[in-house]
Design a protein around this motif. Structure first.
Motif, short mmCIF file in Angstrom:
data_model
loop_
_atom_site.label_atom_id
_atom_site.label_comp_id
_atom_site.label_asym_id
_atom_site.label_seq_id
_atom_site.Cartn_x
_atom_site.Cartn_y
_atom_site.Cartn_z
N ARG A 1 3.54 -24.71 58.86
CA ARG A 1 3.53 -24.96 60.35
C ARG A 1 4.58 -23.91 60.97
N ALA A 2 5.76 -23.64 60.38
CA ALA A 2 6.61 -22.65 60.49
C ALA A 2 6.23 -21.07 60.64
N ALA A 3 5.20 -21.01 59.34
CA ALA A 3 4.67 -19.65 59.19
C ALA A 3 3.63 -19.20 60.33
N ALA A 4 2.80 -20.42 60.70
CA ALA A 4 1.98 -20.11 61.81
C ALA A 4 2.48 -19.90 63.15
N LEU A 5 3.68 -20.67 63.47
CA LEU A 5 4.46 -20.49 64.61
C LEU A 5 5.04 -19.08 64.54
N ALA A 6 5.65 -18.81 63.59
CA ALA A 6 6.26 -17.66 63.40
C ALA A 6 5.64 -16.26 63.70
N LEU A 7 4.43 -16.31 62.81
CA LEU A 7 3.52 -15.30 62.77
C LEU A 7 1.97 -15.42 63.90
N GLY A 8 2.17 -16.25 64.47
CA GLY A 8 0.81 -16.66 65.19
C GLY A 8 0.76 -15.80 66.28
N GLY A 9 -0.16 -15.89 67.26
CA GLY A 9 -0.08 -15.12 68.36
C GLY A 9 -0.41 -13.56 68.22
N GLY A 10 -1.03 -13.23 67.16
CA GLY A 10 -1.30 -11.88 66.72
C GLY A 10 -0.23 -11.06 66.11
N ARG A 11 0.83 -11.90 65.61
CA ARG A 11 1.84 -11.19 65.19
C ARG A 11 1.65 -10.90 63.56
N VAL A 12 0.64 -11.12 63.16
CA VAL A 12 0.24 -10.77 61.94
C VAL A 12 -1.22 -10.76 61.63
N GLY A 13 -1.74 -9.54 61.06
CA GLY A 13 -3.05 -9.18 60.83
C GLY A 13 -3.73 -10.20 59.76
N HIS A 14 -3.07 -10.61 58.71
CA HIS A 14 -3.57 -11.32 57.62
C HIS A 14 -2.40 -12.15 57.10
N TYR A 15 -2.40 -13.36 56.87
CA TYR A 15 -1.38 -14.25 56.19
C TYR A 15 -2.07 -14.87 54.84
N VAL A 16 -1.51 -14.51 53.78
CA VAL A 16 -1.93 -15.09 52.38
C VAL A 16 -0.85 -16.18 51.83
N MET A 17 -1.45 -17.34 51.64
CA MET A 17 -0.65 -18.33 51.17
C MET A 17 -0.66 -18.56 49.53
N ILE A 18 0.25 -18.52 48.70
CA ILE A 18 0.06 -18.91 47.39
C ILE A 18 0.09 -20.13 47.11
N SER A 19 -1.15 -20.80 46.82
CA SER A 19 -1.23 -22.32 46.44
C SER A 19 -1.12 -22.55 45.27
N THR A 20 -1.76 -23.65 44.50
CA THR A 20 -1.69 -24.14 43.44
C THR A 20 -2.94 -25.05 43.09
N GLY A 21 -3.50 -25.07 41.75
CA GLY A 21 -4.40 -25.87 41.15
C GLY A 21 -4.08 -27.36 41.52
N SER A 22 -2.82 -27.82 41.52
CA SER A 22 -2.38 -29.11 41.57
C SER A 22 -2.79 -29.84 43.05
#
Length: 345
Positions: A79-100
Motif C-alpha cells: 500500500r505504501a509503495a502504491a501511494l508513494a509511486l502512484g499517480g504516474g510517479r513510476v513507469g513500472h513497479y516490480v515486486m519480488i514475491s515468493t512461492g510461499s
C-alpha cells in the motif's frame, strides 16, 4: 532509465544494481543503510526504514521510470509503495514475491502454476515454527493483493515475480554453503528423512537477468510470474552433485528428523533444503511470455562453489556449531546398521 531499487545491497539487489549501472541507468537506492555497499557516488541514496518511516515522505514525490522492490513483505508495504509511486510517479513497479504464497493454499498442486494462486487458505498452524512460515506466505499474499487492486483500480503498473528458494553468490542465509562446508570437512553429510523429495530452486543470476529484461514491458503490468529452474533433482541427487563438483565422494547418510531433534540438532538449520515449507514452482508462463531461461543446474552450481572457494568466509555457516554431534550420530547409525546386518560391511 531512472531506476529505484528498494533494498539493493545484500543479495540479488546487489547484482541488479551493478547490472543497471553497467547499462548506463541512473540508480537510486532506498534502504536503511544498515548494509554497506561499494557503489559510492554512482548511486543516489534515500534512507528509509519501511517499518517506521513514511515511504512517500522519504521519496518526496520523486519520479522514476522503474522501481524494483526487494523489501515489500506485507499489505502495508504494498500500500505504501502504491501511494508513494502512484499517480504516474513510476513507469513500472516490480515486486519480488515468493512461492510461499502457494504453500498457504489448501491442496495447492505441485509444481504450482500462477493460476493455482486462487483457492481456500490453510488455517493458522498450531506450532510456532509452522506459524512463522505460514505468516510469511500470508503476508506476501496480502502485499500481492494490494498491488493487484492498485492495478485494477488505478492502473498502477505492477508486476509480481514469485521465486522459490534462491541460491547464488552472496546468499546472506548461506544455505548452499552449509552443505559445502560439511562436504569439505570430510565427514558424512546427514540427509534428514532420506532426501528423496524433489528440489526446484532458482539461481540468483537468472532472477536478476529476468528483472532487467522485463522492465518497462507493458504486457507484464498486472501479471504474476514464477521464476525457477525446470530441472528437478531429489535433494540427495543435488547433494551428490555438490560433492562431485568439489571432487569428493558423496558421503550421504539418511537420518530421521526425529533422531536429529533428539540430539538437539535442528534438521532445517543443518539442511535448509529439507524444509517442508519449500515451494515447487512451474515456470512455463515466464518461459512463454518473458522468454525466461534458467542456467543449467550444474553450471550455476559450479559457479557458486568456485566463488565460495575463492572467497572463503571467516566464520562457519549457521548450524555448523553442532557438526561434531552430527558426525557422532552418523557413526552410531552406521554401527547399528552394521550390527543389524550381522556385522557385515
Amino acid at each position: 532509465m531512472r531506476v529505484l531499487v528498494l533494498g539493493g545491497t545484500r543479495f540479488m539487489g546487489h547484482f541488479l544494481v551493478y547490472r543497471l549501472l553497467a547499462a548506463g541507468h541512473q540508480v537510486t537506492l532506498l534502504n536503511r543503510g544498515a548494509t554497506p555497499d561499494l557503489f559510492g557516488d554512482r548511486v543516489a541514496r534515500v534512507r528509509c526504514d519501511r517499518a517506521a518511516d513514511d515511504l512517500a515522505q522519504a521519496l518526496g514525490g520523486q519520479e522514476f521510470d522503474a522501481a524494483v522492490d526487494f523489501t515489500a513483505y506485507t499489505a502495508a508495504d504494498g500500500r505504501a509503495a502504491a501511494l508513494a509511486l502512484g499517480g504516474g510517479r513510476v513507469g513500472h513497479y516490480v515486486m519480488i514475491s515468493t512461492g510461499s504464497v502457494y504453500l498457504v493454499r489448501e491442496g495447492c498442486p505441485r509444481p504450482s502454476r500462477e493460476r493455482d494462486y486462487e483457492g481456500p487458505l490453510l488455517p493458522e498452524p498450531a506450532s510456532e515454527e509452522d506459524r512463522a512460515a505460514w505468516a510469511y506466505g500470508m503476508e506476501k499474499r496480502g502485499c500481492e493483493e494490494v498491488l493487484a487492486a492498485a492495478f485494477r483500480d488505478d492502473r498502477f503498473p505492477a508486476t509480481v515475480l514469485r521465486i522459490p528458494m534462491v541460491n547464488g553468490e552472496r546468499d546472506p542465509h548461506r544455505r548452499l554453503e552449509r552443505y559445502i562446508a560439511r562436504v569439505l570437512d570430510g565427514g558424512p553429510l546427514l540427509v534428514p528423512d532420506g532426501g528423496q523429495h524433489p528440489v526446484r530452486h532458482v539461481y540468483s543470476g537468472d532472477v536478476v537477468r529476468a528483472i532487467a529484461k522485463l522492465l518497462l514491458v507493458p504486457s507484464t503490468f498486472g501479471e504474476a510470474y514464477n521464476l525457477c529452474m525446470e530441472e528437478t533433482p531429489t535433494l540427495s541427487e543435488l547433494l551428490a552433485l555438490v560433492a562431485e563438483l568439489l571432487g569428493a565422494p558423496a558421503r550421504l547418510a539418511p537420518v530421521s528428523s526425529a533422531a536429529l531433534r533428539a540430539r538437539g540438532i535442528d534438521p532445517v538449520a543443518m539442511s535448509p533444503f529439507s524444509d517442508r515449507w519449500m515451494s515447487l514452482l512451474d515456470p512455463a508462463k515466464a518461459r512463454a511470455e518473458l522468454g525466461f531461461q534458467h542456467t543449467p543446474l550444474r553450471r550455476w552450481m559450479e559457479t557458486v562453489i568456485t566463488s565460495l572457494l575463492a572467497n572463503p568466509p571467516p566464520e562457519p555457516p549457521p548450524g555448523y556449531e553442532r557438526r561434531a554431534d552430527e558426525v557422532s550420530l552418523a557413526a552410531e547409525l552406521s554401527a547399528e546398521a552394521g550390527a543389524g546386518n550381522g556385522g557385515a560391511t
